[in-house]
Scaffold this motif. Structure first.
Motif, PDB file in Angstrom:
ATOM      1  N   ARG A   8       0.734  -0.983  -0.385  1.00 11.70           N
ATOM      2  CA  ARG A   8      -0.013   0.057   0.230  1.00 11.70           C
ATOM      3  C   ARG A   8       0.741   1.215   0.327  1.00 11.70           C
ATOM      4  NH1 ARG A   8      -5.173  -0.515   1.521  1.00 11.70           N
ATOM      5  NH2 ARG A   8      -5.858  -2.118   2.340  1.00 11.70           N
ATOM      6  N   ARG A   9       0.350   2.098  -0.508  1.00  7.28           N
ATOM      7  CA  ARG A   9       1.106   3.705  -1.045  1.00  7.28           C
ATOM      8  C   ARG A   9       0.112   4.937  -0.146  1.00  7.28           C
ATOM      9  NH1 ARG A   9       3.435   1.698  -4.960  1.00  7.28           N
ATOM     10  NH2 ARG A   9       2.661   1.738  -6.967  1.00  7.28           N
ATOM     11  N   LEU A  10       0.288   6.185   0.389  1.00  5.49           N
ATOM     12  CA  LEU A  10      -0.483   6.368  -0.058  1.00  5.49           C
ATOM     13  C   LEU A  10       0.133   7.625  -1.993  1.00  5.49           C
ATOM     14  CD1 LEU A  10      -0.561   8.603   3.089  1.00  5.49           C
ATOM     15  CD2 LEU A  10      -2.044   7.645   2.213  1.00  5.49           C
ATOM     16  N   GLU A 105      -4.847   6.147   0.031  1.00  4.02           N
ATOM     17  CA  GLU A 105      -4.155   4.934  -0.105  1.00  4.02           C
ATOM     18  C   GLU A 105      -4.253   3.852  -1.160  1.00  4.02           C
ATOM     19  OE1 GLU A 105      -2.475   4.299   2.935  1.00  4.02           O
ATOM     20  OE2 GLU A 105      -2.112   2.785   3.448  1.00  4.02           O
TER      21      GLU A 105
ATOM     22  N   ALA B  50       9.371  -3.563  10.165  1.00  3.83           N
ATOM     23  CA  ALA B  50       8.723  -4.527   9.773  1.00  3.83           C
ATOM     24  C   ALA B  50       7.359  -4.248   9.260  1.00  3.83           C
ATOM     25  CB  ALA B  50       7.844  -5.064  10.932  1.00  3.83           C
ATOM     26  N   HIS B  52       7.315  -1.053   7.605  1.00  8.39           N
ATOM     27  CA  HIS B  52       8.291  -0.577   6.655  1.00  8.39           C
ATOM     28  C   HIS B  52       8.344   1.037   6.405  1.00  8.39           C
ATOM     29  CE1 HIS B  52       7.658  -3.886   4.411  1.00  8.39           C
ATOM     30  NE2 HIS B  52       5.894  -3.943   4.590  1.00  8.39           N
ATOM     31  N   SER B  69       2.419   4.345   4.377  1.00  9.31           N
ATOM     32  CA  SER B  69       0.857   3.516   3.464  1.00  9.31           C
ATOM     33  C   SER B  69       0.641   4.305   5.286  1.00  9.31           C
ATOM     34  CB  SER B  69       1.263   2.375   3.800  1.00  9.31           C
ATOM     35  OG  SER B  69       0.444   1.914   4.095  1.00  9.31           O
ATOM     36  N   VAL B  71      -2.089   2.954   6.179  1.00  9.11           N
ATOM     37  CA  VAL B  71      -2.031   1.126   7.370  1.00  9.11           C
ATOM     38  C   VAL B  71      -1.358   0.654   8.159  1.00  9.11           C
ATOM     39  CG1 VAL B  71      -2.917  -0.582   6.430  1.00  9.11           C
ATOM     40  CG2 VAL B  71      -4.373   1.200   5.668  1.00  9.11           C
ATOM     41  N   ASP B  72      -0.018   0.890   7.662  1.00 13.00           N
ATOM     42  CA  ASP B  72       1.112   0.181   8.525  1.00 13.00           C
ATOM     43  C   ASP B  72       1.507   1.439   8.692  1.00 13.00           C
ATOM     44  OD1 ASP B  72       1.685  -1.182   5.946  1.00 13.00           O
ATOM     45  OD2 ASP B  72       3.106  -0.046   4.779  1.00 13.00           O
ATOM     46  N   THR B  75      -0.809   0.141  11.831  1.00 13.96           N
ATOM     47  CA  THR B  75      -0.771  -1.172  12.296  1.00 13.96           C
ATOM     48  C   THR B  75       0.737  -0.962  13.058  1.00 13.96           C
ATOM     49  OG1 THR B  75      -1.653  -1.309  10.504  1.00 13.96           O
ATOM     50  CG2 THR B  75      -0.528  -3.467  11.719  1.00 13.96           C
ATOM     51  N   VAL B  79       0.978  -2.549  17.106  1.00 16.32           N
ATOM     52  CA  VAL B  79       1.705  -3.335  17.640  1.00 16.32           C
ATOM     53  C   VAL B  79       2.844  -2.197  18.829  1.00 16.32           C
ATOM     54  CG1 VAL B  79       3.946  -4.539  16.821  1.00 16.32           C
ATOM     55  CG2 VAL B  79       2.456  -4.261  15.774  1.00 16.32           C
TER      56      VAL B  79
END
Lengths: 207, 207
Positions: A8-10, A105, B50, B52, B69, B71-72, B75, B79
């Motif tokens: 994924r990326r923006l 995203e 982990a 990115h 991202s 989302v990354d 997340t 974590v």
């Protein structure tokens, strides 16, 4: 954490197509294709390269382009529309593009991109007047104070297959020299009512 | 077009710092530093790698991290907070981080990043409760339907030196197992009223 791992990326996603393409092709197939190829070669592709965009895919009359920066995306789109309008002034075969820009995203799979960020860009482009550049609210938010463009706010729209209303913004050059492009090619649908609506606001964002 | 050419890109910006750092250092300088270094080595740095992320800079008790991202980014942040809470359960020196996440069109200069996208991430982090993860509205918008987290909406806040109100969202694990982290280290400012406010909404976003 059961979030699926995908790439994924923006990104700033730009969807563009030719207004009234079928009508233009019906009237003059060879002339339309030649004019379109000339715009691509002399304006569109050089502008995208100069603004660090990547052409993800092309269709007969449209394209999907990805930029890392929304400032680059909107600047590129406005340069393209200005140059195409200038070329149309001298041409017999006048072609006008609609351009929609969204940030999102996106999911990347090989060279292709997916996700509602892409779908919304295409829907925003559908709403755009020929010769114009429309932004989603998300794209607009990231432009505040970063360009010299003006933005006209037609409010929220319900877009096909998008589960929530999307706020749209029309981008205008500071010099105001682009209104003639809207008249080049009659829109394939009625001109959106906001263009003359008292609800419209044309605002210079703080810089 | 007089838009200045600078290197820009859309990014998810994560600002993190230790809640009550000065108080912790005042009480036990060596123990705090050792605990902090252990969290970095065993939790923070591996989680960022982990997912990115790129550590842009660190300060004594904080760091600025960039992700392509959101989302990354979220997340990774969740974590980190879960693992740190788990480690704090067994530790004598309990350290809680505040994490703020924003997305923005950042300006890149060498390895450093600038822009209001960065400033807003830092301000969002200031609003966050210890052990928590807060998002700006822009970051939240790009997460719709893309994770299994819950989001609590405290509404808009006026943030220092940011010229417009910013909507904030608190991220909650689906399992709801993180509320104890808020009590680890008393916040250095009063607990934000929204946490018990009837205006709060905890919503599962459509997936």
């Amino acid at each position: 954490m059961s979030v699926e791992r995908v790439e994924r990326r923006l990104a700033a996603v730009v969807a563009a197509d030719v207004a009234g393409y079928s009508r233009l092709m019906g009237a003059d197939e060879v002339g339309t294709l030649e004019a379109l190829k000339a715009h691509r070669r002399e304006v569109v592709d050089p502008a995208i390269a100069a603004h660090h965009g990547r052409i993800v895919k092309t269709t007969g009359d449209g394209m999907l382009v990805e930029f890392a920066s929304v400032v680059d995306a909107v600047t590129c789109a406005m340069v393209m529309q200005d140059k195409i309008a200038e070329r149309n002034g001298k041409a017999t075969q006048k072609i006008a593009f609609r351009i929609g820009i969204n940030i999102g995203e996106i999911i990347s799979d090989g060279d292709d991109i997916f996700g509602d960020g892409v779908n919304i860009a295409a829907r925003v482009e559908n709403e755009c007047e020929p010769g114009g550049v429309y932004l989603s609210g998300s794209a607009f938010e990231q432009l505040r104070g970063k360009t010299e463009f003006f933005f006209e706010d037609p409010g929220e729209r319900e877009l096909k297959n998008i589960d929530r209303p999307v706020r749209l913004f029309a981008v205008r050059s500071a010099v105001g020299g682009r209104t003639e492009t809207a008249a080049l090619s009659p829109p394939s649908r009625p001109t959106p009512p906001f263009l003359t609506s008292p609800r419209s606001q044309c605002c210079r964002l703080p810089t």
